[in-house]
Design an enzyme around this catalytic site. Structure first.
Site, PDB file in Angstrom:
ATOM      1  N   ARG A   1       0.414   3.297  15.885  1.00  0.00           N
ATOM      2  CA  ARG A   1      -0.093   4.313  15.206  1.00  0.00           C
ATOM      3  C   ARG A   1       0.268   5.738  15.570  1.00  0.00           C
ATOM      4  O   ARG A   1       0.879   6.497  15.000  1.00  0.00           O
ATOM      5  CB  ARG A   1      -1.449   4.227  14.414  1.00  0.00           C
ATOM      6  CG  ARG A   1      -1.694   2.716  13.762  1.00  0.00           C
ATOM      7  CD  ARG A   1      -0.690   2.792  12.785  1.00  0.00           C
ATOM      8  NE  ARG A   1      -0.776   1.420  11.862  1.00  0.00           N
ATOM      9  CZ  ARG A   1       0.056   0.318  11.818  1.00  0.00           C
ATOM     10  NH1 ARG A   1       1.051   0.632  12.693  1.00  0.00           N
ATOM     11  NH2 ARG A   1      -0.353  -0.693  11.243  1.00  0.00           N
TER      12      ARG A   1
ATOM     13  N   ASP B   1      -6.730   2.035  10.791  1.00  0.00           N
ATOM     14  CA  ASP B   1      -5.324   2.748  10.688  1.00  0.00           C
ATOM     15  C   ASP B   1      -5.283   4.246  10.349  1.00  0.00           C
ATOM     16  O   ASP B   1      -4.894   4.994  10.809  1.00  0.00           O
ATOM     17  CB  ASP B   1      -4.124   1.985  10.192  1.00  0.00           C
ATOM     18  CG  ASP B   1      -3.942   0.680  10.958  1.00  0.00           C
ATOM     19  OD1 ASP B   1      -3.981   0.656  12.138  1.00  0.00           O
ATOM     20  OD2 ASP B   1      -3.601  -0.262  10.115  1.00  0.00           O
TER      21      ASP B   1
ATOM     22  N   SER C   1      -1.675  -8.888   4.858  1.00  0.00           N
ATOM     23  CA  SER C   1      -1.332  -7.746   5.480  1.00  0.00           C
ATOM     24  C   SER C   1      -0.466  -8.070   6.761  1.00  0.00           C
ATOM     25  O   SER C   1      -1.383  -8.636   7.588  1.00  0.00           O
ATOM     26  CB  SER C   1      -2.295  -6.867   5.384  1.00  0.00           C
ATOM     27  OG  SER C   1      -1.922  -5.725   6.319  1.00  0.00           O
TER      28      SER C   1
ATOM     29  N   ASP D   1       0.760  -1.119  -0.101  1.00  0.00           N
ATOM     30  CA  ASP D   1       0.033   0.086  -0.037  1.00  0.00           C
ATOM     31  C   ASP D   1       0.635   1.207   0.018  1.00  0.00           C
ATOM     32  O   ASP D   1       0.488   2.117  -0.841  1.00  0.00           O
ATOM     33  CB  ASP D   1      -0.882  -0.215   1.174  1.00  0.00           C
ATOM     34  CG  ASP D   1      -1.981  -1.348   1.508  1.00  0.00           C
ATOM     35  OD1 ASP D   1      -2.786  -1.076   0.762  1.00  0.00           O
ATOM     36  OD2 ASP D   1      -1.347  -2.420   1.645  1.00  0.00           O
TER      37      ASP D   1
END
Ligand code: ARG
Length: 405
Positions: free
Chosen positions: A95, A124, A178, A15
């Site tokens: 994050r 996210d 992922s 990504d």
């Protein structure tokens, strides 16, 4: 005219790699990639080279492992936070740190915008952007996944192929899983796991082996807890990061910390995730054992009530919110009393507490035993007379109303 600068949080995955190229090709801007080292055990220099190859103007590698353990993971553990009863939130907690480092880099570079590679479906994006909102409300935010007309990861793979972007494919040559890794956990999502009735393939697990392949003999570990934090493992004083690293190694040896669950995402859909959280699983158990000895009954009760709310805040990207910070102060205050040494046996995926020691704790052997010297059994009678008062009144009124019918 001065070219603008965009700072992208770059991981080297599919990504963010496509996002990098797409930003470079569609914006009149230089793209700076920030790779934040949160202990993902990947070769960051080669990820940086990949970013340069794809078209970054420059790459900044930020070592945030100590900050991650000390300022994020340990405070979260002090709250015993678990989302939906199981998830220790290893991705959620990384994050806000990655986004904060990204903001710091943007300031240093005098950048105009922040970008990330998270999808418009997931959690996210929310964690990144709520952190940006709290720390850099003036910077523009670009979320390529919400703008481009690529719809699926297969579209991204095709885009990568067309633009000669190097990517790692799934083992069957299809959509890669992922994977998100850091000092606290490894998370797997997507691909085969999207079917919740499908067992994870055994070769998926990067760090925590199946208990069929762990030693038959367990291993004892001693964790010293001070102010609610692990201070030493097997008698050696360690920083939060070192403690996590050490406990990860021990947990991995004994198959500890796998978790396969379906969770409710922030936007409402259910998602199936598999996690490996070895060290933090051990630490969580050690901390709970220490709290059992050291925390006042009502404080424990309050903590247990507040924990799910705190966990929700962390999951929902609200680390830098005033409400999370207010609750943190309460947890931290409670944890001042949590000082103990806990010995646990690690064996075949299981963490068993076998010894507890707390010099200044609340446990008093003579009170817990049936010994009469410091306690009068008769005192309980008054308590029961009063505690039962309203129940007797209630029972009598029921009997009266039933009798009168
Ligand atoms: N579902 C988990 C969470 O929201 C894991 C997310 C992992 N992120 C990723 N890009 N694979 O915390």
């Amino acid at each position: 005219m001065k070219r603008s600068k965009i700072v992208l949080a770059y991981s080297g995955g599919l990504d963010t790699s496509v996002a990098l190229r797409w930003l470079r090709d569609t914006r009149e801007a230089d793209i700076y990639c920030v790779i934040v080292d949160v202990g993902q055990r990947e070769e960051l220099a080669s990820i940086a080279r990949r970013a340069m190859q794809i078209g970054a103007a420059d790459v900044l590698i930020e070592d945030a492992r100590d900050d991650f353990a000390r300022e994020f993971v340990f405070p979260m553990l002090r709250a015993n936070a678990r989302y939906e009863g199981a998830y220790l939130m290893g991705s959620c907690i990384a994050r806000p740190l990655i986004a904060r480092r990204q903001v710091e880099c943007a300031r240093r570079l005098g950048a105009d915008a922040l970008a990330h590679g998270a999808t418009g479906k997931g959690n996210d994006q929310i964690r990144f952007e709520l952190t940006y909102a709290a720390l850099a409300p003036d910077l523009q935010v670009i979320a390529p996944w919400r703008i481009w007309d690529l719809r699926t990861r297969l579209d991204l793979i095709a885009y990568a192929r067309d633009h000669s972007i190097p990517i790692t494919m799934g083992s069957d040559g299809g959509d890669p899983m992922s994977i998100d890794q850091n000092l606290m956990h490894t998370s797997y999502e997507g691909h085969l796991l999207e079917d919740p009735s499908c067992q994870p393939p055994d070769d998926m697990f990067l760090h925590v082996p199946d208990v069929g392949n762990t030693p038959d003999d367990g291993e004892l570990v001693t964790i010293t807890i001070a102010g609610g934090d692990a201070r030493a493992v097997n008698g050696t004083e360690l920083s939060p990061r070192e403690a996590l690293e050490t406990l990860n190694r021990l947990g991995e040896r004994h198959g500890i910390g796998r978790c396969d669950m379906v969770e409710s995402r922030i936007l409402g859909m259910k998602s199936r995730n598999v996690y490996e959280t070895p060290g933090a699983t051990i630490l969580h158990a050690a901390r709970r054992a220490a709290e059992g000895l050291c925390l006042d009954k009502e404080v424990l009760f309050l903590q247990e009530e507040l924990m799910p709310r705190y966990a929700r805040m962390v999951y929902h990207g609200l680390w830098f919110s005033p409400e999370r910070q207010v609750l943190q102060v309460a947890f931290d205050k409670a944890q001042e009393a949590v000082n103990a040494t806990i010995i646990m046996r690690l064996r075949k995926g299981i963490v068993d507490v076998v010894e507890r020691h707390a010099a200044g704790g609340l446990y008093h052997k003579e009170l817990a035993s049936f010994d009469d010297r410091n306690y009068r059994h008769g005192d309980a009678e008054g308590y029961l007379r009063l505690a039962g008062l309203r129940l007797r009144l209630w029972a009598r009124s029921r009997a009266g109303s039933l009798g009168g019918r």
